[in-house]
Design a protein around this motif. Structure first.
Motif, short mmCIF file in Angstrom:
data_model
loop_
_atom_site.label_atom_id
_atom_site.label_comp_id
_atom_site.label_asym_id
_atom_site.label_seq_id
_atom_site.Cartn_x
_atom_site.Cartn_y
_atom_site.Cartn_z
N VAL A 1 25.08 121.97 -66.62
CA VAL A 1 25.98 121.22 -65.22
C VAL A 1 25.61 121.78 -64.00
O VAL A 1 25.30 121.10 -62.92
CB VAL A 1 27.51 121.75 -65.46
N CYS A 2 25.31 123.22 -63.75
CA CYS A 2 24.95 123.85 -62.61
C CYS A 2 23.68 123.62 -62.03
O CYS A 2 23.16 123.12 -61.13
CB CYS A 2 24.77 125.36 -62.90
N PHE A 3 22.61 123.18 -63.03
CA PHE A 3 21.35 122.75 -62.96
C PHE A 3 21.35 121.36 -62.39
O PHE A 3 20.32 121.13 -61.61
CB PHE A 3 20.38 122.84 -64.12
N GLU A 4 22.34 120.43 -62.66
CA GLU A 4 22.35 119.15 -62.51
C GLU A 4 23.09 118.98 -61.16
O GLU A 4 23.12 117.73 -60.59
CB GLU A 4 23.05 118.40 -63.43
N SER A 5 23.63 119.94 -60.51
CA SER A 5 24.25 119.65 -59.40
C SER A 5 23.27 119.38 -57.98
O SER A 5 22.33 120.05 -57.96
CB SER A 5 25.17 120.86 -59.00
N ALA A 6 23.59 118.68 -57.37
CA ALA A 6 22.59 118.26 -56.21
C ALA A 6 22.50 119.27 -55.12
O ALA A 6 21.22 119.80 -54.86
CB ALA A 6 23.25 117.08 -55.44
N GLU A 7 23.70 119.98 -55.01
CA GLU A 7 23.55 121.30 -54.05
C GLU A 7 22.34 122.18 -54.60
O GLU A 7 21.63 122.93 -53.86
CB GLU A 7 25.01 121.81 -54.10
N ARG A 8 22.61 122.61 -56.02
CA ARG A 8 21.57 123.61 -56.44
C ARG A 8 20.06 122.97 -56.44
O ARG A 8 19.17 123.86 -55.98
CB ARG A 8 22.06 123.93 -57.94
N GLN A 9 19.97 121.72 -56.61
CA GLN A 9 18.53 121.18 -56.82
C GLN A 9 18.03 121.42 -55.49
O GLN A 9 16.68 121.46 -55.31
CB GLN A 9 18.69 119.88 -57.26
N GLN A 10 18.59 121.22 -54.22
CA GLN A 10 18.15 121.27 -52.97
C GLN A 10 17.36 122.51 -52.73
O GLN A 10 16.60 122.72 -51.58
CB GLN A 10 19.20 120.69 -51.94
N GLN A 11 18.07 123.59 -53.32
CA GLN A 11 17.44 125.02 -52.93
C GLN A 11 16.34 125.47 -53.48
O GLN A 11 15.71 126.43 -53.42
CB GLN A 11 18.85 126.03 -53.03
N GLN A 12 15.78 124.57 -54.58
CA GLN A 12 14.59 125.06 -55.48
C GLN A 12 13.56 124.37 -55.04
O GLN A 12 13.48 123.32 -54.58
CB GLN A 12 15.21 125.14 -56.66
N ASP A 13 12.26 124.82 -55.48
CA ASP A 13 11.00 124.07 -55.35
C ASP A 13 10.72 123.36 -56.43
O ASP A 13 11.55 123.12 -57.50
CB ASP A 13 9.77 125.13 -55.26
N GLU A 14 9.48 122.52 -56.40
CA GLU A 14 9.41 121.23 -57.46
C GLU A 14 9.07 121.91 -58.78
O GLU A 14 9.56 121.27 -59.77
CB GLU A 14 8.29 120.63 -56.91
N ASN A 15 8.66 122.92 -58.83
CA ASN A 15 8.18 123.72 -60.19
C ASN A 15 9.52 123.95 -60.96
O ASN A 15 9.77 123.70 -62.03
CB ASN A 15 7.43 124.78 -59.78
N TRP A 16 10.55 124.81 -60.20
CA TRP A 16 11.67 124.75 -60.62
C TRP A 16 12.63 123.66 -61.07
O TRP A 16 13.08 123.29 -62.12
CB TRP A 16 12.64 125.70 -59.79
N LEU A 17 12.36 122.48 -60.12
CA LEU A 17 13.07 121.49 -60.50
C LEU A 17 12.72 120.81 -62.02
O LEU A 17 13.63 120.21 -62.94
CB LEU A 17 13.01 120.36 -59.52
N SER A 18 11.43 120.67 -62.06
CA SER A 18 10.69 119.96 -63.44
C SER A 18 11.24 120.87 -64.59
O SER A 18 11.63 120.09 -65.44
CB SER A 18 9.28 120.23 -63.21
N ARG A 19 11.28 122.03 -64.41
CA ARG A 19 11.86 123.01 -65.68
C ARG A 19 13.17 122.85 -65.94
O ARG A 19 13.59 122.49 -66.83
CB ARG A 19 11.52 124.28 -65.37
N ALA A 20 14.09 122.72 -64.96
CA ALA A 20 15.68 122.45 -65.03
C ALA A 20 15.73 120.94 -65.54
O ALA A 20 16.43 120.76 -66.51
CB ALA A 20 16.20 122.64 -63.81
#
Length: 1282
Positions: free
Chosen positions: A1171-1190
Motif C-alpha cells: 500500500v505504501c509503494f502504491e501511494s502517489a505521494e511516495r512514488q513522486q519522491q523516487q527515481d524511475e529505477n525505484w519505481l519499476s522495482r516497486a
C-alpha cells in the motif's frame, strides 16, 4: 632348424605346411570333435525332445563313416622352426583343417576350398595362415579296407535298429522320398543301400589334404595365388617348369616383405604375383574383400554388427564357409581403426573348442555350421548380451537396448552411395561374389566386348552406313586415325596396372569404404587430445596403479557432444577398447608399433580441425563426408602401375638326381633337406639389415611392455583392467582336462575382479565429490551417465549367471534361474503353511517416523519383486525382465540380499550349473555378494527414473497431531501428490479415514504434497503433524512435515498447505545396516534446533546470516552439480532450513507484535508495504529505477492475493519468495523493504532490516542467485497468472 635370417619383418612367409592323412597311423577318430557332437546330440535329445527317442535318433552322432570326423595331422612343415615365430603344430593342424579329415567318393566331387586363419600369441602378436584344402585319391589299401569295415559295422547296426522298430508295411517303404536326408527320416534298407554304401571294388575313395602358408602379414590375395598355382602344378599332367621345391623355397627364403609404401612382384608357378603395402600416411594393410562382406550382410546389418564390436558385446559369427567367418571378422576389426579389438578373437572356432562359447568375457568368434543344424536348435550358453550373426542367411540378432551409432542415418547414406558407385546393392545380396564392372570396355573376347583392334577393317569397308559416317567425319577435318591412336594409348595406359582388373576394383572399393569409416572416428574424436589426462608420476608407478588412474576426462568430453550421440558414446568410453587407445596415446613415445597408427589418426584429426577453423562444426549435427578417398586411390594406383621391387626368380636347387619328380594328382612331401635352411646371403637381406634390427628392437620393446622387466610385465598383464587382455586366444596346443579347468578358473577370477572394479567404479561415480575427498578417485570422472554403469552391471550379472550352465533355457540365464526358484518355492508352499511368503525377509520391528508414528509393514520379498516385474506389460522379453528386476533390487538396496537368498537354494544351483561354474565357487561367490552389498551405501533411482510409464501403487497416511487429533474433524480432506515426473490431481480422502491407497502412472521421486479441506461441517479445523507417502513397489517412503492448522480463524487461516518432503531411510537399510547411516555434519541452525527441539529459539543476527548463507550455498551447489546428479530444488527452496525459512527468520527478527492475543504475520507487513509503494505521494519522491522495482513487487503481491487458492499468509509468503528467486528480484525487494517507512513502524531498532550493513551483506548474498536459471515446480505457483 632355424634359418640364417634374424628378423621377423623380412620374409614374406615363415612356413609352408602340408596337412592330411597319415597312412602309417591309420584312421583315428577326432575324439574332442566327436565328443562335442555327442554332447550336442544328447542335448537335443534330452532337452528338446524329452523322452521320445525314436530308433532313428541315434543317427545324430552315430553317423555313417563318410560323415564322421577323423583326425588330421601335420605331415610336413618347412622349415622346422624359426626363432621369431615358433611352430605350434597342434594349433596349425587344428586351424588348417578345423573339421578334420573328410572322406568322399567319386560321387561327391568338391572344388578346392581356400580359407585363412589367425594364430594369436599371448602377447597379442598375430601370425596369419592361408590354407587351400582339396581332395586327393586314397591309394592305401589298408585305409580303403578300414573304411569298408566301418561301413559294414555301421550298416549292421542300422539294420538292427530297423528290426527293433515297429513293423512298417512293405508297400510304404518304396514311397520314401528318394532325396530325403538321412537325419530327417527313419533308416530303411533301401536308404542304407542308397546313402550309406562304400564298395571297395567299384568306388574310389578320396580324402582331404591341405597346403598352407604361414606369414607375418595378411597378403591374402598373393598367398591364395601361390597356393592355387602349386596345387594346379601337382594335378597337371604336364610337370611344372621347375620342381615344386624351387617355388616353395623361393617363397620362403627369396621373397621379402614389400617395404612400407612399396609394391613387390615375384614369380609363381605359372604367373607372376603382385602385392603392395600401404605407406605411412595410409590406412594399415587390409587384403580381404569388403564387397563380399557387404553383400553377405548388407550395409545396415554390418553397421549394427560394427556397433556391437565397438561396445564389446559378445559376437558369434555362424556360417558353413570358413572363409566367410574370417572375412567378416577381419573386416569388422579393420573398420575399427584407430581402435583395436582387445578381447578373445577366434574367427574360426574348432569343434573341439566349443566350450569356449561359455566364456563370460567379450569375444568375437566364428562357429562353423554343418549345414544340417537349424538356428533354432543351436544351443548357446548365453544370449542376453550376444550378437548372433548368421552370415549365410543375412541375419543379425542384436542384444536389447543397443544404442544407435552417432549420425546413423547420414552414415548409412554415405555408405549406400559408396556401394552404388561400385554397382553393389546396399541391402546385400544372396550372391557372395558380385559382378565387378570395368570402367571401360576391354577386349576380353566375352559378352561381345571386342576391342577396336580386333575388328575386321574389310567388314567395315563393306558396310555402307559406316562408310557414309566416315566420309562425314572426314569433312569436319577430324582424323579417325588420331582418335584410334589416342584410344589405343588410353588402353595401353590402363594396361599398365600390374594386377587383374578385379583386384584393382577390390582395392578401390576397400579403400573407399575404409576411408568412410575412418572419417567417422576422426569427426567424432576430433578434439579428444584435449581431454587426455597425462600421468604426473613415473611410468612404473603409473602401471602399478593403472586400475585407479583416470586417463580421460569423460564427463567434460560428453558434455560437449550432441545429445543424440550420448547413449553410444557414454558406453563406448567405458570399454577396454577406448581405454587401451588412450593408454597408447599416453605412452606412444615409447611404443613405435602403436605410434604409427596413432600418428596417422592424429594427422587425420588435425586436418579435420583445420577444416573447421573458420566455420566450426565440431559437436554439432552437421555431417561431414570423407575427403581422403581420391588421395588413397592415387597412392595405390601409383604402386600398381610401377612395381618398386622384383624378387629373385625361382631356380634349380642343389638336389640329387631323381628328386623333385612326383606322380601327378598327388601333392607330395617335399625334400626337407633343401627346404630346411635359406641362402647364407641375399642382397635385400644385407641392404635392409639396419632396418631389420630396428624393427626387431621395437618388437622386443613391445614384447617387454615398454622396457619393463619380466616381473613388472607379468604384473601388468595379470592386473589389466579387463580379462580380455589376458585371454586373447584359446591355447590350442594343450586341451587336457587340467588346462580346460585352469581356463575356467581364470574366467572365475576375471569375473570376480570385474565385479570388484565395476562396484568401485559405480560407488565412486555415485558419491562424486565426497568420494574424491576421501581419496577414492578423481573429480574429473563425475558425470558419466548412470544408466551406462547400471547396464554394464546387468551385463556382468548375465555373464556370471551364464557361466557353467548345464542346459540353456531362455535368453536370460539370470531370469531363468529366478523362474526356477519361484517355481520351486511356490510348489513347496501349501495353503496350510504358516509363516511369511516365499522369499520373505522377516522384519524385527516396524519403522518409526520422526513423529513417532508406525508405518504398516512392507513385505520385502524376492518373489514379490519378481511379480512386480512380471506385471509390467511394457516389458516383453526375458532379458528386459531380468534387468528391470536388477534395477528394482538396487533401488530397494536388496540386490545382494536377494541374490544371496537365490543362491542359498544349493540343490537348485547344483541342478542348473556345472561344478566349475562361478556360482558354485563358494569363496568367490561370497566375495561377489559382499561387493554388491556395498551398493547399499548410496541411493539409486535406476528403476524409478527408467520405467516412467508404468502404473505404481502409492499409499498415503495423514498423521494428525497427538495433542489435538482429528476425531472431531468434519470437513472433507483431500491431497495431491507431486513428483518429478507428474502429479496425481486432487484425491479425496474418505471421511474418518487417515490413509488411502491409489494407483497412478509413475510420479518419479516425490517432491510436494498439497493437502487441504473444503471447510464444511461444524468443526472444520485440523492440526496435521505430517503426511507420509510410500511407493509400494520400490518401498521408498517420503515424509512431508506440516505441524500447522488447516482452517479458517486459526493459525494463518489456511485451508490448503504445500508440504515439501524428503526421502526417509529405507526400512531395509535400517534393518540390515550394522552402523547408523552417515549424515552430513549439522550447521549452526541444526545444532541450535537439536539443543532445544520443543521450543522456537530466537536467533541472533549472526545465526540468521549463517542460515541464509547455508540456504544460498545449497542452491549454488545444486546448480554446480551435473544435471543428472542434482537433487530436489524444491527442498532447497521450501524445505527445512531452505531459502524460505531463512528469509522468514530475517523478517521475524525484531518484528513488533502489538496485539496480545493475535499473531501478526510477515504477510501483513508486506501488504502494508505494498500500500505504501502504491501511494502517489511516495512514488513522486523516487527515481524511475525505484519505481519499476516497486511496480514489479506490487504486481506479484496482487497476483498472489487474487489467487483462488486458500494457502494462508505463510503460504503466500512462500510463494512470494519462490517467484522472487525465479525472477532474480529478491535482492531488489530486500532493498525496497529496508527503506520503506512501514519497516520503521513495525520493527524494533535492533532489527536486522534496520541495520544497513547487514542488509547490504544480505543483498550481496542474494545476488549470487542471478546467474542461475531457477525453474519452479508447478505445485508451488499453481493458480498464479504471472
Amino acid at each position: 632348424m632355424t634359418t640364417g635370417f634374424s628378423s621377423s619383418s623380412v620374409r614374406f612367409a615363415d612356413y609352408f605346411v602340408i596337412c592330411g592323412l597319415d597312412t602309417e597311423s591309420g584312421l583315428e577318430p577326432d575324439e574332442l570333435s566327436a565328443l562335442c557332437q555327442y554332447v550336442e546330440a544328447s542335448r537335443h535329445r534330452d532337452g528338446a525332445r524329452g523322452e521320445n527317442l525314436g530308433a532313428d535318433e541315434g543317427e545324430n552322432f552315430e553317423q555313417s563313416p563318410l560323415r564322421r570326423t577323423f583326425k588330421s595331422k601335420v605331415l610336413a612343415h618347412y622349415p622346422d622352426n624359426v626363432e621369431w615365430n615358433p611352430f605350434d603344430q597342434d594349433a596349425v593342424g587344428m586351424l588348417c583343417m578345423p573339421k578334420g579329415l573328410c572322406f568322399r567318393t567319386q560321387r561327391d566331387a568338391e572344388e578346392p576350398q581356400f580359407h585363412t586363419f589367425i594364430i594369436t600369441r599371448e602377447d597379442g602378436s598375430r601370425s596369419y595362415g592361408f590354407a587351400l584344402t582339396f581332395l586327393e585319391e586314397v591309394r592305401s589299401a589298408q585305409i580303403c579296407s578300414a573304411m569298408q569295415t566301418l561301413y559294414h559295422m555301421h550298416n549292421a547296426a542300422q539294420y538292427d535298429i530297423i528290426q527293433q522298430a515297429p513293423p512298417t508295411p512293405l508297400h510304404i517303404l518304396p514311397q520314401a522320398p528318394p532325396l530325403a536326408p538321412p537325419e530327417r527320416s527313419g533308416p530303411s534298407p533301401s536308404r542304407l543301400q542308397r546313402f550309406n554304401s562304400y564298395d571297395i571294388t567299384r568306388d574310389t575313395l578320396y580324402v582331404s589334404k591341405c597346403i598352407c602358408l604361414l606369414a607375418p602379414l595378411a597378403f591374402q590375395s598373393a598367398c591364395r595365388k601361390v597356393l592355387e598355382q602349386l596345387h594346379r602344378a601337382s594335378i597337371s599332367a604336364q610337370p611344372p617348369p621347375l620342381p615344386l621345391e624351387s617355388y616353395v623355397y623361393n617363397v620362403l627364403y627369396e621373397v621379402p616383405l614389400p617395404p612400407v609404401g612399396r609394391s613387390l612382384r615375384f614369380s609363381g608357378v605359372y604367373a607372376p604375383v603382385v602385392c603392395q603395402r600401404p605407406g605411412a600416411a595410409e590406412l594399415p594393410l587390409f587384403d580381404f574383400p569388403l564387397a563380399d562382406v557387404f553383400l553377405l550382410l548388407g550395409a545396415e546389418n554390418l553397421l549394427q554388427l560394427f556397433t556391437c564390436a565397438l561396445l564389446e558385446i559378445q559376437i558369434l559369427l555362424y556360417s558353413q564357409h570358413y572363409q566367410r567367418l574370417m572375412a567378416v571378422a577381419e573386416s569388422i576389426t579393420a573398420l575399427m581403426f584407430p581402435f583395436q579389438w582387445q578381447h578373445v578373437y577366434v574367427p574360426i572356432l574348432p569343434a573341439s573348442l566349443m566350450h569356449f562359447l561359455d566364456a563370460p568375457v567379450p569375444y568375437l568368434m566364428g562357429l562353423h555350421a554343418n549345414g544340417q543344424q537349424d538356428r533354432s536348435k543351436l544351443e548357446l550358453p548365453q544370449e542376453a548380451n550376444l550378437c548372433f550373426v548368421d552370415v549365410d542367411n543375412h541375419c543379425v540378432e542384436l542384444p536389447e537396448d543397443l544404442p544407435q551409432f552417432p549420425q546413423r542415418g547420414e552414415f548409412l547414406q554415405e555408405l549406400t552411395e559408396a556401394l552404388q558407385r561400385f554397382n553393389l546393392p546396399p541391402e546385400g545380396s544372396a550372391t557372395p561374389i558380385p559382378h565387378r564392372p570395368r570402367p571401360r570396355c576391354h577386349d576380353d573376347k566375352r559378352n561381345g566386348n571386342v576391342g577396336v583392334a580386333a575388328l575386321d577393317s574389310a567388314l567395315l569397308r563393306e558396310n555402307a552406313t559406316i562408310a557414309r559416317l566416315q566420309a562425314l567425319v572426314k569433312k569436319t577435318g577430324i582424323s579417325l586415325e588420331k582418335l584410334d591412336s589416342k584410344e589405343e594409348a588410353d588402353d595401353g595406359k590402363d594396361m599398365k596396372l600390374q594386377c587383374d582388373p578385379d583386384e584393382w576394383w577390390t582395392q578401390r572399393l576397400n579403400i573407399t569404404l575404409r576411408e568412410v569409416f575412418a572419417n567417422r572416428f576422426a569427426q567424432m574424436f576430433a578434439d579428444y587430445e584435449v581431454f587426455v589426462i597425462q600421468p604426473s608420476q613415473d611410468k612404473e608407478a603409473w602401471f602399478s596403479n593403472r586400475d585407479q588412474m583416470q586417463n580421460f576426462d569423460k564427463a567434460s568430453f560428453l558434455s560437449d557432444q550432441p545429445e543424440p550421440s550420448l547413449p553410444f558414446l557414454s558406453r563406448f568410453l567405458e570399454t577396454q577398447t577406448f581405454a587401451s587407445f588412450i593408454d597408447s596415446k599416453i605412452l606412444h613415445h615409447d611404443d613405435e608399433e602403436h605410434a604409427h597408427a596413432l600418428r596417422l589418426f592424429d594427422a587425420r584429426v588435425d586436418k579435420v580441425r583445420m577444416l573447421n577453423v573458420r566455420t566450426p562444426t565440431l559437436h554439432t549435427e552437421l555431417y561431414q563426408r570423407a575427403t581422403h578417398i581420391e588421395e588413397a586411390e592415387r597412392a595405390i594406383e601409383a604402386r600398381l602401375r610401377k612395381i618398386d621391387h622384383t624378387a629373385l626368380h625361382p631356380h634349380l636347387l642343389d638336389m640329387r638326381i631323381g628328386q623333385g619328380r612326383y606322380q601327378p594328382g598327388f601333392f607330395p612331401r617335399l625334400q626337407a633337406d633343401v627346404l630346411a635352411t635359406g641362402p647364407s646371403s641375399n642382397k635385400w637381406t644385407k641392404r635392409s639389415a639396419p632396418a631389420q634390427w630396428r624393427r626387431r628392437d621395437r618388437q622386443k620393446q613391445h614384447a617387454e611392455h615398454l622396457y619393463l622387466d619380466n616381473d613388472q610385465r607379468e604384473k601388468y598383464i595379470q592386473e589389466a583392467r579387463n580379462l580380455g587382455t589376458t585371454i586373447r586366444q584359446p591355447k590350442l596346443s594343450n586341451l587336457s582336462p587340467s588346462v580346460i579347468a585352469q581356463t575356467n578358473w581364470k574366467f572365475v577370477e576375471g569375473l570376480l575382479k570385474e565385479c570388484r572394479t565395476k562396484t568401485k567404479r559405480m560407488l565412486v561415480e555415485k558419491m562424486g565429490r565426497e568420494a574424491v575427498e576421501l581419496g577414492h578417485g578423481e573429480g574429473s570422472i563425475t558425470g558419466v551417465e548412470e544408466n551406462t554403469l547400471i547396464a554394464s552391471l546387468c551385463d556382468l550379472l548375465e555373464r556370471i549367471w551364464s557361466h557353467g550352465l548345464q542346459v540353456k533355457q531362455g535368453k536370460s540365464a539370470l531370469w531363468s534361474h529366478l523362474l526356477h526358484y519361484q517355481e520351486s518355492k511356490e510348489k513347496k508352499d501349501t495353503p496350510c503353511t504358516l509363516g511369511p511368503p516365499p522369499g520373505f525377509i522377516q522384519e524385527q520391528e516396524r519403522r518409526k517416523s520422526d513423529a513417532g508414528c508406525s508405518l504398516p509393514l512392507l513385505k520385502v520379498s524376492l518373489i514379490q519383486d519378481m511379480r512386480h516385474v512380471q506385471h509390467m506389460g511394457e516389458i516383453k522379453t526375458e532379458v528386459g525382465r531380468a534387468r528391470a528386476w536388477v534395477r528394482l533390487s538396487m533401488e530397494k538396496k536388496l540386490l545382494s540380499t536377494h541374490l544371496k537368498l537365490l543362491l542359498s537354494d544349493h540343490e537348485l544351483t547344483k541342478k542348473l550349473y556345472k561344478r566349475y561354474a562361478f556360482l558354485r565357487c563358494d569363496d568367490e561367490k561370497e566375495q561377489f555378494l559382499y561387493h554388491l552389498l556395498s551398493f547399499n551405501a548410496v541411493d539409486y533411482f535406476c528403476f524409478t527414473n527408467v520405467f516412467t510409464t508404468i502404473m505404481i501403487p502409492y499409499h498415503v497416511w495423514v498423521i494428525p497431531s497427538k495433542k489435538l487429533g482429528g476425531s472431531m474433524f468434519t470437513a472433507n480432506p483431500w491431497v495431491c501428490v507431486s513428483g518429478e515426473l507428474a502429479e496425481t490431481g486432487v484425491l479425496q480422502l474418505p471421511k474418518n479415514t487417515l490413509d488411502i491407497t491409489f494407483e497412478c502412472q509413475n510420479l518419479g521421486r516425490l517432491t510436494t504434497v498439497q493437502m487441504g479441506h473444503d471447510n464444511s461441517g461444524l468443526y472444520a479445523k485440523w492440526l496435521v503433524d505430517s503426511v507420509m507417502v510410500r511407493n509400494e513397489i520400490t518401498g521408498h517412503a517420503y515424509r512431508f512435515p506440516c505441524g500447522r492448522w488447516l482452517g479458517k480463524g486459526v493459525d494463518d487461516g489456511s485451508l490448503e498447505r504445500i508440504l515439501v518432503g524428503e526421502l526417509l531411510c529405507s526400512e531395509t537399510e535400517e534393518r540390515l545396516s550394522r552402523t547408523p547411516p552417515m549424515q552430513p555434519s549439522p550447521g549452526m541452525m541444526r545444532r541450535l534446533v537439536a539443543i532445544s527441539p520443543n521450543s522456537k529459539p530466537k536467533l541472533n543476527t549472526g545465526q540468521i546470516q549463517e542460515g541464509v548463507g547455508e540456504a544460498i550455498n545449497g542452491i549454488v551447489k545444486h546448480f554446480h552439480k551435473p544435471e543428472k546428479e542434482r537433487g530436489s530444488l524444491t527442498l532447497l527452496l521450501c524445505g527445512e532450513y531452505g531459502l524460505v525459512w531463512a528469509l522468514e527468520q530475517v523478517f521475524l527478527h525484531g518484528f513488533k507484535s502489538p496485539r496480545l492475543f493475535k499473531n501478526i504475520f510477515i504477510w501483513d507487513f508486506l501488504e502494508k508495504a505494498q500500500v505504501c509503494f502504491e501511494s502517489a505521494e511516495r512514488q513522486q519522491q523516487q527515481d524511475e529505477n525505484w519505481l519499476s522495482r516497486a511496480r514489479l513487487f506490487c504486481r506479484v503481491m496482487r497476483a498472489i492475493n487474487v489467487s483462488p487458492r486458500n494457502i494462508g499468509k505463510d503460504g503466500k509468503f512462500q510463494m512470494l519468495v519462490c517467484l522472487g528467486a525465479r525472477d532474480h528480484l529478491l535482492h531488489h525487494w530486500i532493498a525496497l523493504l529496508a527503506d520503506c517507512p512501514i519497516t520503521m513502524q513495525m520493527y524494533e531498532d535492533s532489527a536486522l532490516l534496520k541495520d544497513h550493513s547487514l542488509v547490504n551483506s544480505l543483498i550481496r548474498v542474494l545476488q549470487t542467485l542471478q546467474e542461475f536459471n531457477i525453474t519452479l515446480e508447478a505445485s508451488l505457483i499453481k493458480g498464479i497468472g504471472l
